[in-house]
Design an enzyme around this catalytic site. Structure first.
Site, short mmCIF file in Angstrom:
data_model
loop_
_atom_site.label_atom_id
_atom_site.label_comp_id
_atom_site.label_asym_id
_atom_site.label_seq_id
_atom_site.Cartn_x
_atom_site.Cartn_y
_atom_site.Cartn_z
N ARG A 81 71.58 124.56 -26.36
CA ARG A 81 72.80 125.34 -26.48
C ARG A 81 73.54 125.35 -25.14
O ARG A 81 72.95 125.18 -24.08
CB ARG A 81 72.48 126.78 -26.89
CG ARG A 81 71.74 126.89 -28.22
CD ARG A 81 71.37 128.35 -28.50
NE ARG A 81 70.69 128.49 -29.79
CZ ARG A 81 69.37 128.49 -29.94
NH1 ARG A 81 68.58 128.33 -28.88
NH2 ARG A 81 68.82 128.63 -31.13
N LYS A 83 67.32 131.94 -27.48
CA LYS A 83 67.60 133.24 -28.09
C LYS A 83 66.32 134.08 -28.11
O LYS A 83 65.24 133.57 -28.34
CB LYS A 83 68.14 133.06 -29.50
CG LYS A 83 69.54 132.47 -29.55
CD LYS A 83 70.07 132.42 -30.97
CE LYS A 83 71.51 131.93 -31.02
NZ LYS A 83 72.03 131.89 -32.39
N HIS A 119 78.43 122.63 -29.19
CA HIS A 119 77.61 122.82 -30.38
C HIS A 119 77.70 121.62 -31.31
O HIS A 119 76.77 121.32 -32.06
CB HIS A 119 78.02 124.10 -31.12
CG HIS A 119 76.89 124.76 -31.85
ND1 HIS A 119 75.89 125.44 -31.18
CD2 HIS A 119 76.59 124.83 -33.17
CE1 HIS A 119 75.02 125.91 -32.08
NE2 HIS A 119 75.42 125.55 -33.26
N ARG A 136 75.11 119.29 -30.30
CA ARG A 136 73.83 119.79 -30.80
C ARG A 136 73.63 119.36 -32.26
O ARG A 136 72.57 118.89 -32.65
CB ARG A 136 73.82 121.31 -30.67
CG ARG A 136 72.56 122.02 -31.13
CD ARG A 136 72.68 123.49 -30.72
NE ARG A 136 71.78 124.38 -31.43
CZ ARG A 136 70.53 124.62 -31.06
NH1 ARG A 136 70.02 124.02 -30.01
NH2 ARG A 136 69.78 125.48 -31.74
N HIS A 180 65.00 126.75 -33.29
CA HIS A 180 65.31 127.57 -34.46
C HIS A 180 64.08 128.40 -34.85
O HIS A 180 62.98 127.87 -34.94
CB HIS A 180 65.72 126.70 -35.65
CG HIS A 180 67.09 126.14 -35.53
ND1 HIS A 180 67.52 125.04 -36.23
CD2 HIS A 180 68.16 126.53 -34.79
CE1 HIS A 180 68.77 124.77 -35.93
NE2 HIS A 180 69.18 125.67 -35.06
N TYR A 200 70.87 120.25 -41.46
CA TYR A 200 71.06 118.90 -40.94
C TYR A 200 70.57 117.84 -41.93
O TYR A 200 71.05 116.72 -41.92
CB TYR A 200 70.35 118.75 -39.59
CG TYR A 200 70.89 119.71 -38.58
CD1 TYR A 200 72.17 119.56 -38.05
CD2 TYR A 200 70.14 120.80 -38.17
CE1 TYR A 200 72.68 120.46 -37.14
CE2 TYR A 200 70.64 121.71 -37.26
CZ TYR A 200 71.91 121.54 -36.75
OH TYR A 200 72.42 122.44 -35.86
#
Length: 306
Positions: free
Chosen positions: A158, A182, A252, A255, A278, A287
């Site tokens: 990110r 995150k 992004h 990404r 994730h 994806y």
């Protein structure tokens, strides 16, 4: 917020403190949840409520209906429903409510759209153009831009993770970067030879841009401090504008491209999930839809019996 009745204002302040201190959510998530609950409180005020006694299933549904009338996207409605559910649980635990009216809400079903992505040929052209700028005397800033583009596309990290990188997070021998994602979750992501060369070239000239205020930051802006996310976004947008036919994407988008190209190259979904950081495999599965769509398109264009 100054326009809120005192009880609702204090409640919102305490809730934000809970999100920040107890749940350790990111600044972005805290801002989003605060904005959602503030909007709800303003709606309660318009209905004549000055405290949480006006928070009922009926008032919540009227608030969401008002959002829909104002043209809010389905994804926004889903997030706002989730936000008031989090608030409702906290309000009961904190003794602000006897019962949680938000528990009765149902989230609107989200229509998941395919994210735009970059063809591998466009990614290669973007990087070649950036390298050409360096060859033509672009200086340290151009060398930095190449390293940023190579690393974003190679790792799929990110933009916040890239801007937070310190020199000690880069392992030249293993060709990996250690990032803080995150929820303060740390992971290690590998990168290939082109990104390794770009990082080496950039660090060789980093001193020409870095000021003492940069500290150990890998990437610095033109003023010598740790690079800002907005600067990285401008770098990516500028790099893609020179590629004919490439979509206008930000970091992004690179990404997305990295994940899609890995899956199309045969990588398994679980590995891509780990690389992207994730928490849920369901997030990564978008994806596979991108890949399937592109495969169907290729089949329909090329197969004689399509």
């Amino acid at each position: 917020m100054e326009d809120l009745p005192p009880v609702l204002r204090r409640t919102l302040e305490d809730y934000v403190e809970h999100l920040t201190r107890d749940r350790d959510l990111s600044d972005h998530t805290v801002r989003a949840y605060r904005g959602d609950v503030l909007d709800l409180f303003l709606h309660l005020q318009r209905l004549g409520s000055t405290d949480l006694t006006g928070l009922t299933v009926r008032s919540l549904r009227s608030w969401l209906a008002n959002q829909q009338t104002r043209g809010r996207a389905r994804g926004t409605l889903q997030r706002r429903t989730a936000a008031v559910r989090v608030f409702g649980r906290w309000a009961v635990q904190a003794g602000r409510l006897d019962q949680d009216p938000a528990a009765a809400l149902r989230s609107p079903k989200r229509v998941r759209s395919l994210p735009p992505t970059l063809e591998s040929a466009d990614a290669a052209a973007m990087l070649a153009e950036a390298l050409q700028v360096v060859a033509e005397g672009g200086g340290p800033a151009a060398t930095r831009d190449v390293a940023i583009l190579e690393l974003l596309y190679a790792t799929g990290i990110r933009v916040s993770e890239l801007c937070g990188l310190d020199l000690g997070d880069v392992d030249d021998e293993r060709q990996t970067v250690r990032v803080l994602g995150k929820g303060n979750k740390e992971r290690t992501v590998p990168y290939g030879a082109p990104a390794a060369r770009a990082l080496t070239d950039w660090r060789a000239v980093r001193g020409a841009l870095a000021s003492p205020e940069a500290g150990a930051a890998v990437f610095v802006g033109d003023r010598g401090k740790r690079i800002d996310q907005r600067v990285v976004r401008r770098i990516v947008h500028r790099a893609l504008r020179v590629v004919d036919g490439a979509p206008d994407l930000g970091p992004h988008g690179l990404r997305h491209a990295m994940a899609t190209h890995l899956l199309e190259g045969g990588a398994d979904l679980r590995s891509v999930q780990e690389l992207l950081g994730h928490a849920s495999l369901a997030t990564t599965q978008i994806y596979t839809h991108v890949s399937d769509a592109r495969l169907r398109s290729a089949f329909q264009q090329a197969h004689p019996r399509a």
